[in-house]
Scaffold this motif. Structure first.
Motif, short mmCIF file in Angstrom:
data_model
loop_
_atom_site.label_atom_id
_atom_site.label_comp_id
_atom_site.label_asym_id
_atom_site.label_seq_id
_atom_site.Cartn_x
_atom_site.Cartn_y
_atom_site.Cartn_z
N LEU A 153 0.82 -1.21 0.00
CA LEU A 153 0.00 0.00 0.00
C LEU A 153 0.85 1.27 0.00
O LEU A 153 0.60 2.19 -0.78
N GLU A 154 1.85 1.34 0.87
CA GLU A 154 2.67 2.56 0.90
C GLU A 154 3.44 2.74 -0.40
O GLU A 154 3.64 3.88 -0.85
N ASP A 155 3.86 1.66 -1.02
CA ASP A 155 4.51 1.77 -2.32
C ASP A 155 3.53 2.31 -3.36
O ASP A 155 3.91 3.11 -4.23
N LYS A 156 2.27 1.87 -3.27
CA LYS A 156 1.25 2.41 -4.19
C LYS A 156 1.10 3.91 -4.01
O LYS A 156 0.99 4.67 -4.99
N ILE A 157 1.07 4.36 -2.75
CA ILE A 157 0.87 5.78 -2.48
C ILE A 157 2.02 6.60 -3.04
O ILE A 157 1.82 7.61 -3.74
N VAL A 158 3.25 6.17 -2.75
CA VAL A 158 4.41 6.93 -3.22
C VAL A 158 4.53 6.87 -4.73
O VAL A 158 4.87 7.87 -5.38
N GLN A 159 4.24 5.72 -5.32
CA GLN A 159 4.29 5.62 -6.78
C GLN A 159 3.27 6.54 -7.43
O GLN A 159 3.56 7.22 -8.43
N ARG A 160 2.07 6.56 -6.89
CA ARG A 160 1.03 7.42 -7.47
C ARG A 160 1.39 8.89 -7.32
O ARG A 160 1.15 9.69 -8.22
N ALA A 161 1.97 9.27 -6.18
CA ALA A 161 2.41 10.64 -6.00
C ALA A 161 3.52 11.00 -6.97
O ALA A 161 3.56 12.10 -7.54
N THR A 162 4.45 10.07 -7.20
CA THR A 162 5.54 10.30 -8.15
C THR A 162 5.00 10.46 -9.57
O THR A 162 5.46 11.34 -10.32
N VAL A 163 4.04 9.63 -9.94
CA VAL A 163 3.44 9.73 -11.27
C VAL A 163 2.76 11.08 -11.45
O VAL A 163 2.86 11.71 -12.51
N GLU A 164 2.08 11.55 -10.40
CA GLU A 164 1.40 12.85 -10.48
C GLU A 164 2.39 13.97 -10.76
O GLU A 164 2.13 14.87 -11.56
N VAL A 165 3.56 13.92 -10.12
CA VAL A 165 4.57 14.95 -10.32
C VAL A 165 5.24 14.82 -11.68
O VAL A 165 5.39 15.80 -12.42
N LEU A 166 5.62 13.59 -12.05
CA LEU A 166 6.33 13.41 -13.32
C LEU A 166 5.43 13.64 -14.52
O LEU A 166 5.91 14.05 -15.59
#
Length: 492
Positions: A153-166
């Motif tokens: 779950l935490e990996d999903k959160i950080v990945q989704r946040a990274t995708v939003e920025v990139l």
């Protein structure tokens, strides 16, 4: 010279190579409802945080648009912002299967602010560690199995946040004929673009290309080099490398690999698009504008590629050069799924005169594309019908689920079947496909009727009673999408 201003929004440095491409058409994003039980104060906090996040990302987007030679050296603070992490959490699926940590969306949300603050602090000081992905297999329409990764779950959160920025950076760079896994773009945008190009451009030959095992064959060294063209923040690059090197957990055993990205994570589609942007998109854009003779069309959705050519010689040369180009970066075309076929307004006449029968068809995003003529004036058109394998696979799933729901209340099963038929029509309901839609609806009704008659040896399910259930629960087959030329006219 590289500058680092700590928490500046878009600290950048110039870069030598240029990707001078036009920005793609963007469409509106879908809003999301609040989770059950969220208070009004939580809603206000989330709304204010989203406004701040969007404002910061807009400045990044403007910097990326203003100069295509910039490398962004200060991006991590956008990712570990609690506002960005909170929006990423609310953007996840509520009922998704847990990863190796066993953490569910609702359990994590019980102490959401404390958990997000702890996650933000770990990202800030570099203590965040990516967990391995739990691998499962899902059946494919051709009978094989597709590996799918279930991320913690935490990996999903950080990945989704990274995708939003990139995305604020890469949506400026990506070309217009790329449609897969991009905000504001869908399968039907790609289907409409292909349909319109086949009718409005001089296309006589179609190259239906599919990259074999694309997600598992990505060269990670090349991927990191491509990312560093735009991302100069080493902390963000290392964050991506953590996910790539975390490995997968299969049958209790942790497996590591030196290539590929695991399907199922939020970051994988973006990384795939970045890889193909440099390997395929920029290359094919340059060749079709500077080298190719006649019209050349391109539509790409992830690793599914369809190209159209006016001349056969150009198409054959493109296919040879494409194989060489992909081989340089560890990729190859699927031999059984890649075909060069005659397709267009003259295909039927040419093949009939040569004694080769009807024109061949090709499949793209669940639809079989067929050369046809309009009933009104006999002009050439492209008929799109549901792929037979997709139709049979979906009916097989419905049959299995009906057997599992054999003794469930009739209203519950009827409501579920209504959503199945409605969802099928919403995707496959394109002009000219009404017969396939009606066939799917008829087969679903027949499977339901057979299931109801098996509930008891002394069945009372007459056809008159069944018809009342059909009229009440099963929606009619209908076309849900306008003609592509009309829709593209509205968008542009």
């Amino acid at each position: 010279m590289t500058h680092d201003r700590g928490k500046s929004d878009n600290c950048v440095v110039p870069k030598k190579s240029s990707n001078n491409t036009g920005p793609p058409v963007a469409e509106g994003m879908e809003g999301r409802r609040l989770a059950k039980g969220n208070t009004r104060e939580q809603n206000m906090l989330r709304t204010q945080g989203r406004a701040r996040m969007q404002s910061a990302l807009e400045r990044v987007r403007q910097a990326a648009t203003g100069n295509r030679l910039l490398r962004f050296t200060a991006l991590l603070h956008h990712i570990y912002s609690t506002d960005t992490l909170r929006e990423a959490y609310y953007g996840l699926k509520r009922n998704a299967a847990p990863g190796v940590d066993g953490m569910t969306w609702r359990r994590y949300g019980e102490d959401l602010e404390e958990n997000l603050q702890d996650l933000s602090n770990r990202l800030k000081r570099g203590a965040y560690r990516a967990k391995p992905t739990r691998r499962t297999f899902i059946p494919k329409p051709d009978g094989r199995e597709r590996p799918l990764g279930v991320t913690a779950l935490e990996d999903k959160i950080v990945q989704r946040a990274t995708v939003e920025v990139l995305n604020a950076i890469y949506e400026v760079d990506f070309l217009g004929f790329s449609y897969g896994f991009r905000p504001g773009r869908s399968q039907h945008n790609a289907l409409d673009a292909l349909y319109t190009a086949l009718l409005t451009k001089k296309v006589n030959w179609v190259l239906d290309a599919d990259i074999a095992g694309f997600f598992d064959a990505i060269d990670r060294k090349w991927l990191v080099k491509f990312i560093e063209h735009r991302i100069g923040d080493r902390r963000v690059v290392r964050l991506i490398q953590k996910w790539l090197n975390a490995g997968v957990l299969e049958d209790g055993k942790r497996i590591f690999s030196d290539k590929g990205t695991v399907q199922g994570g939020s970051i994988s589609p973006l990384l795939a698009n970045v890889y193909l942007h440099y390997v395929f998109d920029l290359w094919v854009q340059k060749r079709r504008t500077q080298w190719a003779m006649g019209d050349v069309i391109v539509v790409r959705f992830a690793d599914d590629i369809v190209m159209g050519f006016q001349h056969r010689g150009v198409a054959q040369q493109f296919l040879e050069d494409l194989c060489e180009r992909l081989a340089e970066f560890g990729l190859e075309l699927h031999t059984n799924k890649t075909r060069l076929l005659e397709f267009g307004p003259y295909a039927a006449k040419n093949r009939r005169e040569a004694g080769r029968g009807k024109p061949e068809t090709f499949s793209f995003l669940g639809f079989t594309h067929i050369c046809a003529k309009k009933r009104s004036n006999g002009m050439f058109t492209v008929l799109r019908q549901t792929m037979r394998k997709r139709l049979q696979s979906k009916l097989k799933d419905v049959k299995y689920d009906l057997r599992r729901r054999l003794h469930d209340p009739v209203p519950e099963v009827g409501k579920w079947l209504a959503s199945v038929v409605r969802g099928h029509c919403q995707y496959y309901g394109v002009p000219g496909n009404i017969r396939a839609l009606a066939l799917f609806r008829y087969r679903v009704i027949w499977l339901w009727w057979r299931s109801l008659r098996r509930r008891s040896q002394k069945t009372m399910m007459t056809w008159a009673r069944m018809k009342r259930l059909i009229d009440h629960w099963i929606p009619p087959a209908r076309i849900c999408h306008p003609y592509p030329l009309r829709r593209l006219g509205v968008i542009t």
